[in-house]
Motif scaffolding. Structure first.
Motif, PDB file in Angstrom:
ATOM      1  N   LEU A   1      14.039 -41.985  18.018  1.00  0.00           N
ATOM      2  CA  LEU A   1      13.494 -40.637  17.903  1.00  0.00           C
ATOM      3  C   LEU A   1      12.697 -40.491  16.606  1.00  0.00           C
ATOM      4  CD1 LEU A   1      16.463 -38.471  19.198  1.00  0.00           C
ATOM      5  CD2 LEU A   1      14.375 -39.104  20.420  1.00  0.00           C
ATOM      6  N   GLY A   2      13.168 -41.135  15.552  1.00  0.00           N
ATOM      7  CA  GLY A   2      12.424 -41.144  14.290  1.00  0.00           C
ATOM      8  C   GLY A   2      11.072 -41.813  14.448  1.00  0.00           C
ATOM      9  N   ILE A   3      11.023 -42.869  15.226  1.00  0.00           N
ATOM     10  CA  ILE A   3       9.754 -43.560  15.478  1.00  0.00           C
ATOM     11  C   ILE A   3       8.804 -42.648  16.248  1.00  0.00           C
ATOM     12  CG2 ILE A   3       8.700 -45.475  16.764  1.00  0.00           C
ATOM     13  CD1 ILE A   3      11.213 -47.137  15.966  1.00  0.00           C
ATOM     14  N   VAL A   4       9.332 -41.889  17.217  1.00  0.00           N
ATOM     15  CA  VAL A   4       8.498 -40.927  17.955  1.00  0.00           C
ATOM     16  C   VAL A   4       7.934 -39.888  16.990  1.00  0.00           C
ATOM     17  CG1 VAL A   4       8.508 -39.118  19.719  1.00  0.00           C
ATOM     18  CG2 VAL A   4       9.685 -41.276  20.156  1.00  0.00           C
ATOM     19  N   LEU A   5       8.763 -39.420  16.058  1.00  0.00           N
ATOM     20  CA  LEU A   5       8.299 -38.439  15.073  1.00  0.00           C
ATOM     21  C   LEU A   5       7.224 -39.029  14.168  1.00  0.00           C
ATOM     22  CD1 LEU A   5       8.585 -35.603  13.871  1.00  0.00           C
ATOM     23  CD2 LEU A   5      10.390 -36.506  12.400  1.00  0.00           C
ATOM     24  N   ILE A   6       7.430 -40.242  13.717  1.00  0.00           N
ATOM     25  CA  ILE A   6       6.432 -40.906  12.866  1.00  0.00           C
ATOM     26  C   ILE A   6       5.137 -41.109  13.648  1.00  0.00           C
ATOM     27  CG2 ILE A   6       5.868 -43.092  11.704  1.00  0.00           C
ATOM     28  CD1 ILE A   6       8.873 -43.189  10.876  1.00  0.00           C
ATOM     29  N   ALA A   7       5.236 -41.477  14.921  1.00  0.00           N
ATOM     30  CA  ALA A   7       4.035 -41.636  15.745  1.00  0.00           C
ATOM     31  C   ALA A   7       3.272 -40.315  15.843  1.00  0.00           C
ATOM     32  CB  ALA A   7       4.409 -42.139  17.134  1.00  0.00           C
ATOM     33  N   GLY A   8       4.008 -39.207  15.968  1.00  0.00           N
ATOM     34  CA  GLY A   8       3.365 -37.894  16.005  1.00  0.00           C
ATOM     35  C   GLY A   8       2.654 -37.566  14.712  1.00  0.00           C
ATOM     36  N   VAL A   9       3.279 -37.893  13.592  1.00  0.00           N
ATOM     37  CA  VAL A   9       2.650 -37.657  12.285  1.00  0.00           C
ATOM     38  C   VAL A   9       1.390 -38.512  12.147  1.00  0.00           C
ATOM     39  CG1 VAL A   9       2.952 -37.958   9.792  1.00  0.00           C
ATOM     40  CG2 VAL A   9       4.780 -36.921  11.160  1.00  0.00           C
ATOM     41  N   LEU A  10       1.474 -39.770  12.557  1.00  0.00           N
ATOM     42  CA  LEU A  10       0.298 -40.651  12.491  1.00  0.00           C
ATOM     43  C   LEU A  10      -0.812 -40.158  13.407  1.00  0.00           C
ATOM     44  CD1 LEU A  10       2.019 -44.163  12.344  1.00  0.00           C
ATOM     45  CD2 LEU A  10       0.883 -42.924  10.480  1.00  0.00           C
ATOM     46  N   LEU A  11      -0.462 -39.678  14.573  1.00  0.00           N
ATOM     47  CA  LEU A  11      -1.455 -39.123  15.493  1.00  0.00           C
ATOM     48  C   LEU A  11      -2.110 -37.893  14.879  1.00  0.00           C
ATOM     49  CD1 LEU A  11      -2.882 -39.071  18.234  1.00  0.00           C
ATOM     50  CD2 LEU A  11      -0.912 -37.808  19.132  1.00  0.00           C
ATOM     51  N   ASN A  12      -1.315 -37.048  14.269  1.00  0.00           N
ATOM     52  CA  ASN A  12      -1.849 -35.857  13.618  1.00  0.00           C
ATOM     53  C   ASN A  12      -2.777 -36.235  12.469  1.00  0.00           C
ATOM     54  OD1 ASN A  12      -2.169 -33.097  13.161  1.00  0.00           O
ATOM     55  ND2 ASN A  12      -0.428 -33.008  11.780  1.00  0.00           N
TER      56      ASN A  12
ATOM     57  N   PHE B   1      -9.411 -35.987  18.849  1.00  0.00           N
ATOM     58  CA  PHE B   1      -8.748 -36.235  20.126  1.00  0.00           C
ATOM     59  C   PHE B   1      -8.294 -34.881  20.660  1.00  0.00           C
ATOM     60  CE2 PHE B   1      -7.437 -39.931  17.384  1.00  0.00           C
ATOM     61  CZ  PHE B   1      -8.369 -40.821  17.894  1.00  0.00           C
ATOM     62  N   VAL B   2      -8.884 -34.422  21.738  1.00  0.00           N
ATOM     63  CA  VAL B   2      -8.547 -33.099  22.259  1.00  0.00           C
ATOM     64  C   VAL B   2      -7.123 -33.060  22.827  1.00  0.00           C
ATOM     65  CG1 VAL B   2     -10.918 -32.407  22.720  1.00  0.00           C
ATOM     66  CG2 VAL B   2      -9.630 -33.600  24.482  1.00  0.00           C
ATOM     67  N   TRP B   3      -6.592 -34.192  23.193  1.00  0.00           N
ATOM     68  CA  TRP B   3      -5.273 -34.287  23.792  1.00  0.00           C
ATOM     69  C   TRP B   3      -4.159 -34.441  22.758  1.00  0.00           C
ATOM     70  CZ3 TRP B   3      -3.617 -38.855  21.965  1.00  0.00           C
ATOM     71  CH2 TRP B   3      -4.583 -39.823  21.678  1.00  0.00           C
ATOM     72  N   ALA B   4      -4.505 -34.645  21.488  1.00  0.00           N
ATOM     73  CA  ALA B   4      -3.512 -34.988  20.461  1.00  0.00           C
ATOM     74  C   ALA B   4      -2.458 -33.893  20.281  1.00  0.00           C
ATOM     75  CB  ALA B   4      -4.201 -35.278  19.135  1.00  0.00           C
ATOM     76  N   GLU B   5      -2.892 -32.639  20.239  1.00  0.00           N
ATOM     77  CA  GLU B   5      -1.935 -31.560  20.004  1.00  0.00           C
ATOM     78  C   GLU B   5      -0.904 -31.469  21.130  1.00  0.00           C
ATOM     79  OE1 GLU B   5      -1.772 -26.794  19.075  1.00  0.00           O
ATOM     80  OE2 GLU B   5      -3.692 -27.839  18.930  1.00  0.00           O
ATOM     81  N   GLU B   6      -1.356 -31.621  22.354  1.00  0.00           N
ATOM     82  CA  GLU B   6      -0.413 -31.595  23.478  1.00  0.00           C
ATOM     83  C   GLU B   6       0.601 -32.727  23.383  1.00  0.00           C
ATOM     84  OE1 GLU B   6      -2.857 -29.529  27.141  1.00  0.00           O
ATOM     85  OE2 GLU B   6      -2.385 -31.654  27.253  1.00  0.00           O
ATOM     86  N   ILE B   7       0.121 -33.904  23.061  1.00  0.00           N
ATOM     87  CA  ILE B   7       1.017 -35.064  22.957  1.00  0.00           C
ATOM     88  C   ILE B   7       2.036 -34.835  21.844  1.00  0.00           C
ATOM     89  CG2 ILE B   7       1.132 -37.542  22.413  1.00  0.00           C
ATOM     90  CD1 ILE B   7      -0.027 -36.912  25.187  1.00  0.00           C
ATOM     91  N   MET B   8       1.584 -34.283  20.714  1.00  0.00           N
ATOM     92  CA  MET B   8       2.514 -34.020  19.608  1.00  0.00           C
ATOM     93  C   MET B   8       3.554 -32.972  20.002  1.00  0.00           C
ATOM     94  SD  MET B   8       0.181 -34.232  16.169  1.00  0.00           S
ATOM     95  CE  MET B   8      -1.105 -33.132  16.756  1.00  0.00           C
ATOM     96  N   ILE B   9       3.141 -31.937  20.710  1.00  0.00           N
ATOM     97  CA  ILE B   9       4.080 -30.908  21.149  1.00  0.00           C
ATOM     98  C   ILE B   9       5.094 -31.504  22.123  1.00  0.00           C
ATOM     99  CG2 ILE B   9       4.289 -28.803  22.539  1.00  0.00           C
ATOM    100  CD1 ILE B   9       1.610 -27.910  21.221  1.00  0.00           C
TER     101      ILE B   9
ATOM    102  N   GLY C   1       6.008 -34.578  22.299  1.00  0.00           N
ATOM    103  CA  GLY C   1       6.868 -35.464  21.512  1.00  0.00           C
ATOM    104  C   GLY C   1       7.951 -34.701  20.768  1.00  0.00           C
ATOM    105  N   LEU C   2       7.573 -33.552  20.192  1.00  0.00           N
ATOM    106  CA  LEU C   2       8.570 -32.736  19.491  1.00  0.00           C
ATOM    107  C   LEU C   2       9.602 -32.171  20.456  1.00  0.00           C
ATOM    108  CD1 LEU C   2       6.402 -30.878  16.826  1.00  0.00           C
ATOM    109  CD2 LEU C   2       8.073 -32.695  16.457  1.00  0.00           C
ATOM    110  N   ILE C   3       9.156 -31.769  21.640  1.00  0.00           N
ATOM    111  CA  ILE C   3      10.104 -31.283  22.649  1.00  0.00           C
ATOM    112  C   ILE C   3      11.078 -32.407  23.018  1.00  0.00           C
ATOM    113  CG2 ILE C   3      10.345 -30.509  25.048  1.00  0.00           C
ATOM    114  CD1 ILE C   3       7.645 -29.009  24.631  1.00  0.00           C
ATOM    115  N   LEU C   4      10.558 -33.613  23.186  1.00  0.00           N
ATOM    116  CA  LEU C   4      11.408 -34.765  23.493  1.00  0.00           C
ATOM    117  C   LEU C   4      12.440 -34.989  22.388  1.00  0.00           C
ATOM    118  CD1 LEU C   4      12.082 -37.323  25.180  1.00  0.00           C
ATOM    119  CD2 LEU C   4      10.371 -38.510  23.795  1.00  0.00           C
ATOM    120  N   ILE C   5      12.008 -34.934  21.139  1.00  0.00           N
ATOM    121  CA  ILE C   5      12.917 -35.163  20.010  1.00  0.00           C
ATOM    122  C   ILE C   5      14.017 -34.105  19.978  1.00  0.00           C
ATOM    123  CG2 ILE C   5      13.071 -35.124  17.482  1.00  0.00           C
ATOM    124  CD1 ILE C   5      10.229 -36.409  17.489  1.00  0.00           C
TER     125      ILE C   5
END
Length: 182
Positions: free
Chosen positions: A29-40, A54-62, A64-68
């Motif tokens: 889950l920490g890796i997913v969070l780090i991936a979100g930070v890197l994407l951001n 990346f127009v899709w980045a915000e959705e993917i980050m959201i 990911g946070l829901i998953l975490i």
């Protein structure tokens, strides 16, 4: 200190194995969070450095946070680390504390199972409608399934927790010399 049946201050041996597995899960889950930070970060560099993002980045980050958050519910339930007010516990006898803890786990199990059933209805609706996210075009049943899976697993974790606590309670009733339940 462990007893012959594998119980003790740390709980049953299977709980120790489960804790190791949970540690790996939390690391993922920490890796997913780090991936979100890197994407951001990369999205910010693209937007301000190159005028494109990346127009899709915000959705993917959201998502990911829901998953975490939803996966965290399972971890918290297994570890019995949920928020609680412990005002009268110090004055209660140990056997009452144990019974209350078992009852709380069973109530949590029931509530989470009910929410999981409701989540199933939403996932089925999203699948039937074929709805997708606006930018990333991800089928919406996928992020909604995070809730279904997490609440289902957390309900099973609460039931498991109640079983572990019941087993410890019953072993202490047959052998009162053992340590008290926390």
């Amino acid at each position: 200190m462990s007893n012959a049946d594998g119980t003790g201050a740390q709980g049953p041996k299977d709980m120790l194995k489960l804790e190791k597995l949970l540690g790996v899960f939390v690391d993922l889950l920490g890796i997913v969070l780090i991936a979100g930070v890197l994407l951001n970060f990369s999205n910010a560099v693209m937007r301000y450095g190159f005028g494109a993002s990346f127009v899709w980045a915000e959705e993917i980050m959201i998502f990911g946070l829901i998953l975490i958050v939803m996966a965290g519910i399972v971890v918290i339930t297994i570890r019995y680390d949920h928020l609680r007010i412990d005002a009268i516990s110090p004055i209660l006898p140990d056997w009452v504390k144990a019974v209350i803890r078992i009852m709380i786990s069973l109530i949590i199990c029931g509530v989470l199972a009910y929410i999981a059933v409701q989540s199933l209805t939403i996932v089925q609706l999203m699948m039937r409608l074929g709805q997708t996210s606006v930018a990333a075009r991800i089928p919406m049943w996928i992020p909604h399934s995070f809730l279904l899976v997490s609440f289902s697993l957390a309900a099973m974790a609460a039931l498991y927790r109640a079983g572990v606590d019941l087993r410890q309670f019953l072993s202490k009733q047959t052998n009162p010399a053992e340590e008290t339940v926390n």
